[in-house]
Write a protein that holds these residues in place. Structure first.
Motif, PDB file in Angstrom:
ATOM      1  N   LYS A 151       3.961  11.523  -7.749  1.00  8.66           N
ATOM      2  CA  LYS A 151       5.116  10.816  -7.184  1.00  8.66           C
ATOM      3  C   LYS A 151       6.137  11.798  -6.606  1.00  8.66           C
ATOM      4  O   LYS A 151       7.334  11.705  -6.864  1.00  8.66           O
ATOM      5  N   VAL A 152       5.622  12.733  -5.817  1.00 14.04           N
ATOM      6  CA  VAL A 152       6.497  13.716  -5.179  1.00 14.04           C
ATOM      7  C   VAL A 152       6.872  13.188  -3.801  1.00 14.04           C
ATOM      8  O   VAL A 152       6.002  12.827  -3.007  1.00 14.04           O
ATOM      9  N   THR A 153       8.159  13.159  -3.531  1.00  7.79           N
ATOM     10  CA  THR A 153       8.626  12.578  -2.272  1.00  7.79           C
ATOM     11  C   THR A 153       8.817  13.659  -1.206  1.00  7.79           C
ATOM     12  O   THR A 153       8.948  14.845  -1.511  1.00  7.79           O
ATOM     13  N   ASP A 158       0.851  -1.180   0.000  1.00  2.64           N
ATOM     14  CA  ASP A 158       0.000   0.000   0.000  1.00  2.64           C
ATOM     15  C   ASP A 158       0.891   1.236   0.000  1.00  2.64           C
ATOM     16  O   ASP A 158       1.911   1.271   0.674  1.00  2.64           O
ATOM     17  N   ARG A 159       0.469   2.255  -0.749  1.00  2.27           N
ATOM     18  CA  ARG A 159       1.304   3.451  -0.875  1.00  2.27           C
ATOM     19  C   ARG A 159       1.187   4.374   0.334  1.00  2.27           C
ATOM     20  O   ARG A 159       2.030   5.220   0.550  1.00  2.27           O
ATOM     21  N   GLU A 160       0.130   4.206   1.126  1.00  4.19           N
ATOM     22  CA  GLU A 160      -0.050   5.049   2.304  1.00  4.19           C
ATOM     23  C   GLU A 160       0.921   4.624   3.415  1.00  4.19           C
ATOM     24  O   GLU A 160       1.367   3.485   3.441  1.00  4.19           O
ATOM     25  N   PRO A 161       1.207   5.536   4.344  1.00  7.12           N
ATOM     26  CA  PRO A 161       2.129   5.179   5.429  1.00  7.12           C
ATOM     27  C   PRO A 161       1.583   4.068   6.323  1.00  7.12           C
ATOM     28  O   PRO A 161       2.346   3.374   6.968  1.00  7.12           O
ATOM     29  N   ILE A 180       6.893   8.731  -0.691  1.00  7.30           N
ATOM     30  CA  ILE A 180       6.035   9.505  -1.585  1.00  7.30           C
ATOM     31  C   ILE A 180       4.901  10.156  -0.797  1.00  7.30           C
ATOM     32  O   ILE A 180       4.193   9.480  -0.046  1.00  7.30           O
ATOM     33  N   VAL A 181       4.786  11.459  -0.940  1.00 10.60           N
ATOM     34  CA  VAL A 181       3.719  12.216  -0.271  1.00 10.60           C
ATOM     35  C   VAL A 181       2.569  12.436  -1.247  1.00 10.60           C
ATOM     36  O   VAL A 181       1.416  12.179  -0.940  1.00 10.60           O
ATOM     37  N   CYS A 182       2.896  12.940  -2.443  1.00 10.89           N
ATOM     38  CA  CYS A 182       1.880  13.169  -3.481  1.00 10.89           C
ATOM     39  C   CYS A 182       1.920  11.976  -4.427  1.00 10.89           C
ATOM     40  O   CYS A 182       2.861  11.819  -5.193  1.00 10.89           O
ATOM     41  N   THR A 197       5.003   2.172  -3.065  1.00 15.00           N
ATOM     42  CA  THR A 197       4.238   2.655  -4.216  1.00 15.00           C
ATOM     43  C   THR A 197       4.621   1.886  -5.474  1.00 15.00           C
ATOM     44  O   THR A 197       5.796   1.818  -5.825  1.00 15.00           O
ATOM     45  N   ILE A 198       3.616   1.300  -6.115  1.00 15.46           N
ATOM     46  CA  ILE A 198       3.866   0.604  -7.390  1.00 15.46           C
ATOM     47  C   ILE A 198       4.150   1.650  -8.459  1.00 15.46           C
ATOM     48  O   ILE A 198       3.397   2.618  -8.616  1.00 15.46           O
ATOM     49  N   ILE A 199       5.248   1.470  -9.182  1.00 13.92           N
ATOM     50  CA  ILE A 199       5.592   2.456 -10.213  1.00 13.92           C
ATOM     51  C   ILE A 199       5.579   1.880 -11.629  1.00 13.92           C
ATOM     52  O   ILE A 199       5.782   2.612 -12.589  1.00 13.92           O
ATOM     53  N   GLY A 200       5.343   0.591 -11.771  1.00 15.99           N
ATOM     54  CA  GLY A 200       5.255   0.077 -13.136  1.00 15.99           C
ATOM     55  C   GLY A 200       5.180  -1.441 -13.163  1.00 15.99           C
ATOM     56  O   GLY A 200       5.235  -2.098 -12.121  1.00 15.99           O
TER      57      GLY A 200
END
Lengths: 417, 490
Positions: B407-409, A37-40, B401-403, A88-91
């Motif tokens: 993808k802004v860190t 999950d991309r959230e903290p 990553i915040v945004c 975060t999945i980037i691709g």
């Protein structure tokens, strides 16, 4: 550059759908289930909804959102699910390998199956093309909840809520808690669409809700104010008359769009109605081994709906891991307005042996309507409805599935007459 | 009385910051005054983000000459300063037979402007270049040099280098009055503050005519020409390969569809003359017009999600050319009427203004050293921190990553807040990092971004959110780091 980390099932999104699916897979004996999950923090959207109303259908008791999310996270941990937050999945590296970035570095994860459960967001003001300046004080329910409950930031004094459906009520409760007066709910439809929870909420918040007008058949036509919102201009749909409501805050609610970035990066076939990936009755997308479940499929349902769907998807993922073949051919299921979407929106030949649950939504109130399902000239089903309600998921009998010609024309749902 | 600077520049847009940077090469005390809270806040920030070759400028004009000169200077500056650009080329499409017949004259004009790689292409070639274009193209003109540029990074880069080389930058400093006093100009700012300088450069953009009036000139009037634009989601980027231009008219370059360096697609601008120099609101009519035009050019575009809408004002005048004038006796250069090409012509204009100042008697003595600065990359064509394993390994904040949409860190956000020309407002942070600029427009990250900015700068969130007024805002002076200027003056 990076070594690929292998897992049995890779799940993207640690909300109700992703977590419930992961728990079910572990309980059914899948050795290695990873949820990113991309959230903290894992838990998904319920983490942000600090009001009650969660858990009745899946846990048979009432929770507020964060407690509900915590319960899923705890169950997942107890079940031995590998949870990776802030990842975060980037691709896509290949059909079943996803690359990610995280504070611990970049990497790649490969599953024998992948389940996308990336959820939804609300369309912001700009996507709705509401003209005016770009002052401070414009929110969606999601950003509002983060302001109030996650970061304890100030919001404003007087707000207008755009939308009058379930999530609009959620925005109302958050504003109420933050001490923000609500000037009005706005909806372009002739009635509000806060169905089930409205009556109990009205009882709980009887004072505030009684004082809050629901302005129907209006649209927000402009935002006033330069540095800070000073008001909204509304236009009455029937007369074209314009009117200004003074406020320093606007909350855009609903108007869901799936968070389909990972799905689209993977070039999955998307459905024009739901704007999520096209899936069949077994939650299979157009890419072999890749499943999708939860609100990514069609905009927001309750957390419980997503969670129960995650469990159903887990059964299908398991069948695939045990060798069930992936359909080579699928038939699209399309809708015509005022129908907004239908699920499943594609059919595999193997799906056609048994009736299945079919759901759909409409964009407006329709009385005494008949929904028909056709394949080319063949009429597969007609089903009468006393009321079709917008912003509410409607159920259609699935018996017609067995009558679909597997290699025929696309199936179309529409209103008769 | 305040200290007297050698040169004061009014306006820190692309043009003003470029002039400040140019003058910082010389042994001069320079002050750059900006009415807003950040640099690049006027026409510079709200345009089509295109680095023009000047192929369609009127030959023989100052604009044509400076665009051409600037193109060459930018080719050198852009890679050194890390400005996001992409050389995609412009494809000017003729949609009628009549328009097709104007292509040879446009080609001739391009050649007259020294843009020689331009060529006319057939309708078949147009569709080979752009298969998703709507049917009905009659042919086109291909301009390989037309490029994308980041109009946010550019003025910040100029201002940063100016600052590092000794220029003083005053923000929130609108000039209310200019008084002549013996051999100097005395400029009145907010809260009784004054600035004095022997030479004055007016690069006030939309307000350049008003400053010009303060010095007793009435050579031109600025009419704000509003341009509204729609920004489409990054998934629209795959629909086009070039900057799709219409055949220009005398009033406007017309509505174009162009990728951006951030990977979005722009549709716009409209062109509408207004009276109000602050009216940057979008309008129902403007947005509807754009949708119709967009549908006619690239039908698939309208199936994509809209990420943002905005409006900018170009500083149009009654004249067809730039209004750059030296008033030598007054030791004053007016840089007005830069219309819509300020970003592209900025370095050419800066060089020219330095020449004019020298002509008026300003001694230009080169410093021995010039400090350069490399900007953080926010373009999609260059490396972004979240994709760089070595940067994440060095500092885990570059993997935080915040945004999500852009993808802004956290690392980039902190860098922007603590950069030489720091981000102190949400808008300034947005333009330096792209945080909150993506498809969800802050659904996920706005609260976090407000929180981080408030904490790092010690500002009250209520102020950042414009809930508590501080009007007019406190002027903010950024002075050069002391070591670099001392070194040079020794």
């Amino acid at each position: 550059m990076t070594t690929i980390q292998e897992t049995d099932v890779l799940i993207v999104g640690a909300g109700p759908a992703g977590l419930s699916s992961a728990i079910a897979l572990r309980r059914q004996g899948v050795a290695h289930v990873t949820v990113v999950d991309r959230e903290p923090e894992p838990g998904g959207m319920p983490r942000l909804c600090h009001h009650t109303g969660f858990g009745i259908w899946d846990f048979h008791r009432l929770y507020n959102g964060p407690a509900y999310a915590r319960r899923y996270v705890q169950q997942a941990r107890d079940a031995g699910v590998h949870l990776r937050a802030q990842t975060t999945i980037i691709g896509w590296e290949d059909d079943l390998t996803l690359t990610y970035t995280s504070p611990a570095g970049l990497g790649a994860l490969r599953g024998r199956a992948v389940l996308l459960a990336t959820g939804v967001r609300e369309r912001p003001r700009s996507a709705r093309l509401v003209p005016g300046y770009r002052p401070r004080g414009i929110f969606t329910t999601g950003s509002l909840q983060r302001f109030v409950d996650e970061r304890h930031l100030p919001v404003g004094r007087r707000a207008v809520i755009v939308g009058a459906e379930g999530v609009s009520l959620s925005a109302f409760l958050t504003l109420h808690k933050a001490g923000v007066q609500v000037a009005a709910f706005l909806t372009d439809l002739p009635r509000h669409q806060m169905y089930f929870p409205y009556a109990p909420a009205k009882w709980l918040f009887v004072d505030a809700l009684h004082r809050t007008p629901i302005r129907t058949q209006v649209r927000i036509s402009r935002i006033l104010g330069r540095k800070r919102v000073e008001g909204v201009e509304i236009t009455h749909l029937s007369t074209g008359q314009r009117e200004v409501i003074a406020c320093d805050t606007v909350v855009f609610t609903g108007d869901w769009i799936p968070e389909h970035e990972v799905a689209r990066q993977g070039d999955l076939v998307m459905d024009p109605g739901t704007r999520g990936p096209q899936v069949d009755v077994a939650f299979r997308t157009s890419r072999p081994g890749v499943f999708a479940a939860g609100n990514l499929l069609r905009g927001a349902e309750t957390a419980a709906t997503s969670a129960l769907e995650g469990r159903q998807a887990a059964r299908q993922v398991l069948a695939f891991l045990h060798g069930q073949p992936w359909p080579a051919h699928r038939l699209p299921v399309l809708v015509e307005p005022p129908l907004l979407w239908v699920l499943p929106n594609s059919l595999a030949p193997a799906d056609l042996h048994t009736p299945a649950k079919v759901t759909f939504r409409v964009t407006q109130f329709v009385e005494n309507a008949t929904v028909e399902v056709r394949q080319g000239k063949r009429l597969l089903l007609t089903q009468p409805f006393r009321h079709l309600l917008p912003n509410e998921t409607l159920h259609l009998s699935g018996a017609w599935l067995t009558r679909v010609e597997p290699h025929g024309e696309p199936v179309v749902l529409k209103l008769s007459g | 009385m305040p200290t007297t600077y050698d040169v004061a520049i009014i306006g820190a847009g692309a043009v003003g910051t470029a002039i400040a940077r140019e003058l910082s090469r010389y042994r001069l005390e320079v002050v750059l005054l900006e009415a807003k809270a950040d640099v690049g806040m006027g026409t510079t920030k709200a345009n089509t983000a295109i680095w023009h070759t000047g192929f369609d400028a009127k030959p023989g004009t100052l604009e044509a000459r400076l665009l051409r000169r600037s193109y060459a200077l930018l080719e050198e500056f852009v890679p050194q300063a890390g400005i996001p650009t992409e050389r995609l080329g412009g494809l000017l499409v003729a949609w009628t037979e009549e328009q097709r017949q104007t292509l040879p004259s446009l080609l001739e004009r391009a050649h007259a402007n020294g843009v020689i790689d331009v060529r006319i292409i057939s309708a078949e070639e147009v569709y080979r270049f752009e298969p998703r274009l709507n049917q009905g193209a009659f042919g086109g003109l291909f301009v390989p040099g037309e490029s994308l540029i980041c109009p946010f990074t550019l003025p910040i880069a100029y201002a940063t280098e100016a600052l590092l080389n000794g220029v003083t930058l005053k923000l929130n400093f609108p000039v209310g009055d200019v008084r002549q006093e013996e051999d100097r100009h005395v400029l009145s700012g907010p809260r009784g503050q004054q600035v004095a300088a022997r030479y004055l450069v007016n690069a006030a953009g939309l307000y350049s005519d008003e400053i010009d009036h303060m010095l007793g000139h009435h050579d031109f009037t600025v009419t704000p020409r509003r341009g509204e634009l729609i920004v489409y989601d990054k998934f629209a980027r795959r629909l086009i390969n070039h900057i799709i231009l219409p055949v220009p008219t005398p009033i406007t370059k017309g509505v174009l569809i162009s990728p951006t360096v951030y990977g979005n697609v722009l549709l716009g601008p409209t062109a509408e003359d207004l009276d109000d120099k602050t009216n940057t609101a979008t309008s129902e009519h403007g947005l509807q017009t754009l949708l119709e035009k967009g549908r006619a050019i690239l039908p698939d575009l309208l199936n994509e999600e809209v990420t943002a809408t905005y409006a900018g004002l170009r500083a149009a005048t009654e004249h067809k050319d730039y209004q750059i004038r030296l008033h030598a006796a007054q030791r004053y250069v007016c840089v007005g009427g830069i219309r819509s090409t300020g970003v592209s012509a900025s370095l050419g204009i800066a060089e020219y203004v330095a020449e004019l100042l020298a002509e008026a008697g300003l001694p230009l003595q080169a410093k021995t050293a010039f400090q350069t600065f490399r900007m953080p990359n926010i373009g999609e064509a260059g490396p972004r921190p979240y994709r760089q394993p070595e940067r994440v390994a060095q500092n885990s904040d570059y993997g935080r990553i915040v945004c999500h949409c852009e993808k802004v860190t956290l690392g980039e956000i902190l860098d922007a807040i603590h950069s030489p020309v720091p981000a102190r407002t949400l808008d300034a942070l947005r333009r330096r990092t792209r945080a909150t600029q993506g498809r969800c427009q802050g659904f996920n990250c706005r609260a976090a971004v407000v929180d981080i900015l408030a904490r790092e700068t010690g500002q009250d969130p209520r102020f950042l959110l414009a809930l508590d007024g501080n009007d007019p805002p406190e002027p903010l002076t950024l002075t050069p780091p002391t070591h670099s200027s001392q070194e040079d003056q020794a």
